[in-house]
Design an enzyme around this catalytic site. Structure first.
Site, PDB file in Angstrom:
ATOM      1  N   CYS A   2       0.807  -1.259  -0.140  1.00 22.33           N
ATOM      2  CA  CYS A   2      -0.065   0.003   0.099  1.00 22.33           C
ATOM      3  C   CYS A   2       0.969   1.201   0.054  1.00 22.33           C
ATOM      4  O   CYS A   2       1.947   1.369   0.582  1.00 22.33           O
ATOM      5  CB  CYS A   2      -0.973   0.264   1.164  1.00 22.33           C
ATOM      6  SG  CYS A   2      -2.055  -1.197   1.357  1.00 22.33           S
ATOM      7  N   ARG A  27       3.988  -0.586  -4.626  1.00 24.47           N
ATOM      8  CA  ARG A  27       3.610  -1.005  -3.324  1.00 24.47           C
ATOM      9  C   ARG A  27       2.413  -1.935  -3.114  1.00 24.47           C
ATOM     10  O   ARG A  27       2.128  -2.337  -2.281  1.00 24.47           O
ATOM     11  CB  ARG A  27       3.635   0.051  -2.271  1.00 24.47           C
ATOM     12  CG  ARG A  27       4.968   1.101  -2.310  1.00 24.47           C
ATOM     13  CD  ARG A  27       4.808   2.170  -1.384  1.00 24.47           C
ATOM     14  NE  ARG A  27       4.507   1.658   0.091  1.00 24.47           N
ATOM     15  CZ  ARG A  27       5.529   1.207   1.107  1.00 24.47           C
ATOM     16  NH1 ARG A  27       6.785   1.469   0.665  1.00 24.47           N
ATOM     17  NH2 ARG A  27       5.254   0.908   2.123  1.00 24.47           N
ATOM     18  N   TRP A  75      -2.969  -2.778  -1.602  1.00 26.30           N
ATOM     19  CA  TRP A  75      -2.481  -4.143  -1.641  1.00 26.30           C
ATOM     20  C   TRP A  75      -3.476  -4.714  -0.736  1.00 26.30           C
ATOM     21  O   TRP A  75      -3.244  -4.707   0.560  1.00 26.30           O
ATOM     22  CB  TRP A  75      -1.087  -4.517  -1.638  1.00 26.30           C
ATOM     23  CG  TRP A  75      -0.521  -5.889  -1.696  1.00 26.30           C
ATOM     24  CD1 TRP A  75      -0.192  -6.265  -2.994  1.00 26.30           C
ATOM     25  CD2 TRP A  75      -0.696  -6.957  -0.795  1.00 26.30           C
ATOM     26  NE1 TRP A  75       0.098  -7.652  -2.486  1.00 26.30           N
ATOM     27  CE2 TRP A  75      -0.401  -8.050  -1.659  1.00 26.30           C
ATOM     28  CE3 TRP A  75      -1.119  -7.003   0.536  1.00 26.30           C
ATOM     29  CZ2 TRP A  75      -0.155  -9.297  -0.799  1.00 26.30           C
ATOM     30  CZ3 TRP A  75      -0.860  -8.374   1.074  1.00 26.30           C
ATOM     31  CH2 TRP A  75      -0.297  -9.531   0.489  1.00 26.30           C
ATOM     32  N   ASN A 101      -1.913   2.233   5.580  1.00 34.01           N
ATOM     33  CA  ASN A 101      -1.125   1.175   4.980  1.00 34.01           C
ATOM     34  C   ASN A 101      -0.628   0.405   6.402  1.00 34.01           C
ATOM     35  O   ASN A 101      -0.090   0.890   7.198  1.00 34.01           O
ATOM     36  CB  ASN A 101       0.220   1.677   4.488  1.00 34.01           C
ATOM     37  CG  ASN A 101       1.246   0.757   4.301  1.00 34.01           C
ATOM     38  OD1 ASN A 101       0.992  -0.583   4.003  1.00 34.01           O
ATOM     39  ND2 ASN A 101       2.526   1.174   4.406  1.00 34.01           N
ATOM     40  N   GLY A 102      -1.077  -0.912   6.409  1.00 31.72           N
ATOM     41  CA  GLY A 102      -0.774  -1.845   7.523  1.00 31.72           C
ATOM     42  C   GLY A 102      -1.951  -2.636   7.832  1.00 31.72           C
ATOM     43  O   GLY A 102      -2.895  -2.769   7.050  1.00 31.72           O
ATOM     44  N   GLU A 487      16.617 -18.494  -7.162  1.00 29.05           N
ATOM     45  CA  GLU A 487      16.286 -17.147  -7.819  1.00 29.05           C
ATOM     46  C   GLU A 487      15.890 -17.090  -9.202  1.00 29.05           C
ATOM     47  O   GLU A 487      14.942 -16.405  -9.535  1.00 29.05           O
ATOM     48  CB  GLU A 487      17.425 -16.318  -7.840  1.00 29.05           C
ATOM     49  CG  GLU A 487      17.384 -14.768  -8.016  1.00 29.05           C
ATOM     50  CD  GLU A 487      16.302 -13.946  -7.289  1.00 29.05           C
ATOM     51  OE1 GLU A 487      15.695 -14.416  -6.533  1.00 29.05           O
ATOM     52  OE2 GLU A 487      15.962 -12.992  -7.920  1.00 29.05           O
ATOM     53  N   LYS A 491      12.246 -15.713 -10.246  1.00 29.07           N
ATOM     54  CA  LYS A 491      12.020 -14.641 -11.365  1.00 29.07           C
ATOM     55  C   LYS A 491      11.040 -14.836 -12.249  1.00 29.07           C
ATOM     56  O   LYS A 491      10.188 -14.349 -12.378  1.00 29.07           O
ATOM     57  CB  LYS A 491      13.243 -14.274 -12.058  1.00 29.07           C
ATOM     58  CG  LYS A 491      14.129 -13.544 -11.159  1.00 29.07           C
ATOM     59  CD  LYS A 491      13.861 -12.305 -11.134  1.00 29.07           C
ATOM     60  CE  LYS A 491      13.199 -11.976  -9.942  1.00 29.07           C
ATOM     61  NZ  LYS A 491      13.764 -11.944  -8.558  1.00 29.07           N
ATOM     62  N   GLU A 494       7.207 -15.458 -10.634  1.00 30.06           N
ATOM     63  CA  GLU A 494       6.492 -14.155 -10.281  1.00 30.06           C
ATOM     64  C   GLU A 494       6.516 -13.310 -11.571  1.00 30.06           C
ATOM     65  O   GLU A 494       5.170 -12.560 -11.338  1.00 30.06           O
ATOM     66  CB  GLU A 494       7.366 -13.380  -9.141  1.00 30.06           C
ATOM     67  CG  GLU A 494       8.481 -13.064  -9.705  1.00 30.06           C
ATOM     68  CD  GLU A 494       9.337 -12.201  -8.318  1.00 30.06           C
ATOM     69  OE1 GLU A 494       8.966 -11.989  -7.233  1.00 30.06           O
ATOM     70  OE2 GLU A 494      10.494 -12.048  -8.693  1.00 30.06           O
ATOM     71  N   HIS A 510      15.541 -37.063  -6.583  1.00 28.21           N
ATOM     72  CA  HIS A 510      14.825 -37.627  -5.564  1.00 28.21           C
ATOM     73  C   HIS A 510      13.527 -37.118  -5.662  1.00 28.21           C
ATOM     74  O   HIS A 510      12.563 -36.964  -4.616  1.00 28.21           O
ATOM     75  CB  HIS A 510      15.342 -37.001  -4.117  1.00 28.21           C
ATOM     76  CG  HIS A 510      16.879 -37.668  -3.911  1.00 28.21           C
ATOM     77  ND1 HIS A 510      17.187 -38.777  -3.613  1.00 28.21           N
ATOM     78  CD2 HIS A 510      18.081 -37.051  -3.958  1.00 28.21           C
ATOM     79  CE1 HIS A 510      18.362 -39.278  -3.460  1.00 28.21           C
ATOM     80  NE2 HIS A 510      19.002 -38.198  -3.702  1.00 28.21           N
ATOM     81  N   LYS A 609       5.985  -4.864  -3.758  1.00 26.15           N
ATOM     82  CA  LYS A 609       7.322  -4.789  -3.605  1.00 26.15           C
ATOM     83  C   LYS A 609       7.756  -4.586  -2.292  1.00 26.15           C
ATOM     84  O   LYS A 609       8.922  -5.397  -1.591  1.00 26.15           O
ATOM     85  CB  LYS A 609       8.004  -3.543  -4.303  1.00 26.15           C
ATOM     86  CG  LYS A 609       9.436  -3.309  -4.314  1.00 26.15           C
ATOM     87  CD  LYS A 609       9.998  -2.983  -5.592  1.00 26.15           C
ATOM     88  CE  LYS A 609      11.534  -3.077  -5.600  1.00 26.15           C
ATOM     89  NZ  LYS A 609      11.783  -4.426  -5.879  1.00 26.15           N
TER      90      LYS A 609
HETATM   91  C1  G6P Z   1       8.604  -8.894  -1.868  1.00 27.46           C
HETATM   92  C2  G6P Z   1       9.321  -8.588  -3.065  1.00 27.46           C
HETATM   93  C3  G6P Z   1      10.486  -9.204  -3.310  1.00 27.46           C
HETATM   94  C4  G6P Z   1      11.442  -9.187  -2.289  1.00 27.46           C
HETATM   95  C5  G6P Z   1      10.697  -9.509  -0.724  1.00 27.46           C
HETATM   96  C6  G6P Z   1      11.671  -9.117   0.375  1.00 27.46           C
HETATM   97  O1  G6P Z   1       8.244 -10.383  -1.933  1.00 27.46           O
HETATM   98  O2  G6P Z   1       8.265  -8.628  -4.280  1.00 27.46           O
HETATM   99  O3  G6P Z   1      11.239  -8.542  -4.576  1.00 27.46           O
HETATM  100  O4  G6P Z   1      12.515  -9.762  -2.292  1.00 27.46           O
HETATM  101  O5  G6P Z   1       9.484  -8.869  -0.670  1.00 27.46           O
HETATM  102  O6  G6P Z   1      11.600  -7.587   0.301  1.00 27.46           O
HETATM  103  P1  G6P Z   1      12.883  -6.828   0.864  1.00 27.46           P
HETATM  104  O7  G6P Z   1      12.552  -5.259   0.796  1.00 27.46           O
HETATM  105  O8  G6P Z   1      13.095  -7.163   2.521  1.00 27.46           O
HETATM  106  O9  G6P Z   1      14.230  -6.972   0.340  1.00 27.46           O
END
Ligand code: G6P
Length: 614
Positions: A2, A27, A75, A101-102, A487, A491, A494, A510, A609
């Site tokens: 948010c 956000r 969000w 926000n929260g 990772e 990527k 997501e 396994h 994010k």
């Molecule tokens: C969210 C974002 C990710 C990020 C994660 C941790 O899921 O979409 O890209 O890696 O949060 O966020 P931070 O700001 O703590 O790295």
């Protein structure tokens, strides 16, 4: 999670708020809304992106005038994304409008009490409960807005950043925060309140970061006052932002994610600046110097993170254990905080976070602080909550990362962790002088090698086209490249919504091997030399089951090139540094597949994010 933006000043508030919401959209983007004050409160709320809100407000043909306003991009937590649940929320008597926000965790109890007092609610949100609570206290005891907000906040449990105004007190905005960020921007005759500095930077670089349980009141033609929740006046320094507007724009790229992938030669180099000197043969992190003895003698290091930052942490574990020989654990912050872990005073806790605001990481740190451990932050956003709660730390200096899928923040986190492991290893005498110097030299060369990998973009795009219709994908890596397999898979899933899993290559037999058939792309990360023969065998196992192999190999490779369907040759480096190179083609591969599938790369569905809720 948010985004909030609010304005009080001498300009029209609406365009400032809309532009601010667009900048904060990373956000959260399931609905958006704005309230303007011009004698009356005028509120527009719409499910969807900020553009849908703008179209809706334009179509209303109502006047959008007013020099005070608040806006929100959401969000969803409580209540599904729809027009009613979008913020701002207006109090029952129509006097107050509030964005939040929260999460208000005890909203249900408060709501029941308010319903008994005659309040009725339009939405399913916890936020609407809060604005009704403020209204109730304001009416009951005839309080001014800031006192009603303060008293209301003493009754709520949870996390909040809020901004609220009162149409009967029209020259005032009140903001407050606890565990969700809020920044005050100060300019001549105008004030801004926002979740981060991006909506503010165009107008002023003077900001004040609020701390938890602090309430700010700004008045037109007057000063601002910050108080704590106990009603004591506080004096905060005004900070100068070191952020430029160009840094938060796309600079000609189709997407922020692509821009950020391409920035990596520079951002990796920035995260080493002043910390690595090859000629003089040293690697140092300034933040570590203040606590060097304690860090070097730590009995255990725990790396805390979430999401992509957790993958960086996993590489950190491999680096620290190999180079500095300190037992290191990597923890999902969300698990660590609830599982009663063993934390000792002589432990070192390192939190890794791009945003510096991730609720679970922040809460885990608070828990470790109580046990007396030393807290170190590896954080990108300057002045963020994690940067402030830790005893010391190193900023990653990647600059603002706006694409929701993290790219440049990840490589700068890994760079800083590499410097940390080298520094610790050198101080502890656990790394030979020759290996230390070799790694310093090779680390300094990483930005140039990353730039060379970016030149492979067209080839990677071609491979993306070949596998764009896959339903599943498997990523395999060994050693330092196992976290890169995780990772790479993250990527892809997501941003393209293709189901993908990362596995240690040897673990394939396994379980995941059962899934391999002629439709399954298997991306094998094989540029680390120490496990080369073993990974060749893993590729044979995949080929025997007709899987499509895409291999990331070092330049000049022959054995894998012969058996793989596609190879991406990247410059060679020592094993501990391979993740910084091998992740780049995987970022580009995911990017191109997502674009080809018509996905919104910068704002993938359901994600945000900065995750400021548990
Ligand atoms: C969210 C974002 C990710 C990020 C994660 C941790 O899921 O979409 O890209 O890696 O949060 O966020 P931070 O700001 O703590 O790295």
């Amino acid at each position: 999670m948010c985004g909030i933006v609010a304005y009080l000043g001498n300009k029209e508030a609406y365009p400032i708020i809309i532009e601010g919401l667009r900048r904060l959209e990373y956000r959260g983007y399931d609905s958006a809304g704005v309230s303007l004050l011009n004698g009356e409160i005028l509120t527009f709320k719409k499910k969807g992106k900020v553009q849908e809100l703008v179209d809706y407000a334009d179509a209303s043909e109502k006047s959008l005038d007013g020099t005070l306003g608040i806006g929100h991009t959401r969000w969803a937590t409580h209540g599904k994304p729809n027009d009613e649940n979008a913020h701002p929320h207006v109090s029952g008597n129509g006097r107050l409008s509030l964005v939040h926000n929260g999460i208000i965790e005890n909203y249900d109890t408060i709501k029941k009490a308010l319903v008994e007092l005659g309040h009725s609610f339009q939405s399913d949100t916890d936020t609407e409960v809060l604005v009704h609570l403020i209204e109730e206290l304001q009416n009951r005891d005839n309080l001014d807005l800031e006192e009603a907000v303060r008293q209301a906040l003493t009754k709520v449990v949870g996390a909040y950043a809020i901004v609220v105004f009162d149409k009967d007190d029209p020259d005032k905005l009140v903001g407050a925060r606890k565990s969700s960020p809020l920044v005050l921007g100060i300019n001549d005759g105008e004030y801004f309140l926002a979740s981060d500095a991006s909506p503010i930077i165009k107008y002023t670089n003077k900001v004040v970061y609020l701390d938890d349980e602090e309430i700010v009141t700004v008045k037109r033609d007057g000063n601002y006052v910050i108080k704590n929740i106990e009603n004591e006046i506080l004096n905060h320094d005004i900070k100068e932002l070191d952020l430029k507007l160009e840094e938060i724009e796309k600079a000609g790229y189709d997407h922020y994610m692509l821009k950020e992938i391409y920035q990596q030669p520079v951002t990796i180099s920035d995260s080493m600046k002043g910390r690595l000197n090859v000629e003089e043969g040293w690697a140092v992190l300034g933040g570590m110097q203040q606590h060097l003895k304690r860090m070097v003698n730590s009995k255990k290091i725990t790396l805390l993170a979430c999401g992509t930052s957790w993958h960086a942490a996993l590489i950190g574990e491999y680096l620290i254990e190999e180079l500095a020989r300190i037992p290191t654990e990597v923890e999902y912050a969300s698990e660590f905080r609830y599982r009663n872990p063993i934390i000792n005073e002589d432990d070192l806790i390192v939190a890794i976070s791009q945003s510096g605001e991730t609720a679970d990481t922040l809460a885990a740190l608070k828990m470790a602080k109580e046990k007396g451990s030393l807290l170190y932050g590896i954080v990108n956003v300057v002045g963020s909550s994690i940067a402030r709660i830790t005893d010391s730390g190193s900023y990653t200096h990647a600059g603002p990362e706006i694409g929701v899928a993290s790219t440049k923040a990840f490589t700068s986190q890994v760079t800083v962790l590499t410097l940390m492991a080298l520094y610790l290893g050198h101080e502890r005498g656990t790394i030979s002088a020759s290996y230390y110097n070799q790694l310093l030299n090779e680390l300094a060369d990483i930005p140039t090698k990353v730039a060379r990998i970016l030149e492979l973009n067209e080839k990677i795009k071609f491979i993306a086209g070949e596998i764009r219709n896959a339903h599943n994908a498997l990523y395999l890596g060994r050693g330092y490249n196992f976290p890169i397999a995780l990772e790479g898979a993250l990527k892809l899933k997501e941003i393209s919504y293709i189901h993908a899993e990362g596995y240690p290559a040897a673990e394939m037999k396994h379980g995941p091997i059962a899934l391999i058939d002629m439709y399954m792309p298997v991306i094998v990360i094989a540029n680390n030399l120490s496990s080369y023969e073993k990974i060749v065998s893993n590729i044979q196992e995949v080929k025997a089951r007709k899987g499509i192999v895409i291999a990331i190999v070092s330049e000049g490779d022959t054995a894998i090139t012969e058996i793989a369907d596609f190879t991406i040759e990247i410059p060679e480096t020592s094993d501990p540094l391979t993740p910084l190179l091998s992740v780049i083609p995987l970022q580009l591969l995911a990017y191109h597949i997502a674009v080809m599938r018509g996905c919104n790369v910068d704002q993938p569905r359901n994600l945000a994010k900065s995750v400021t809720v548990e």
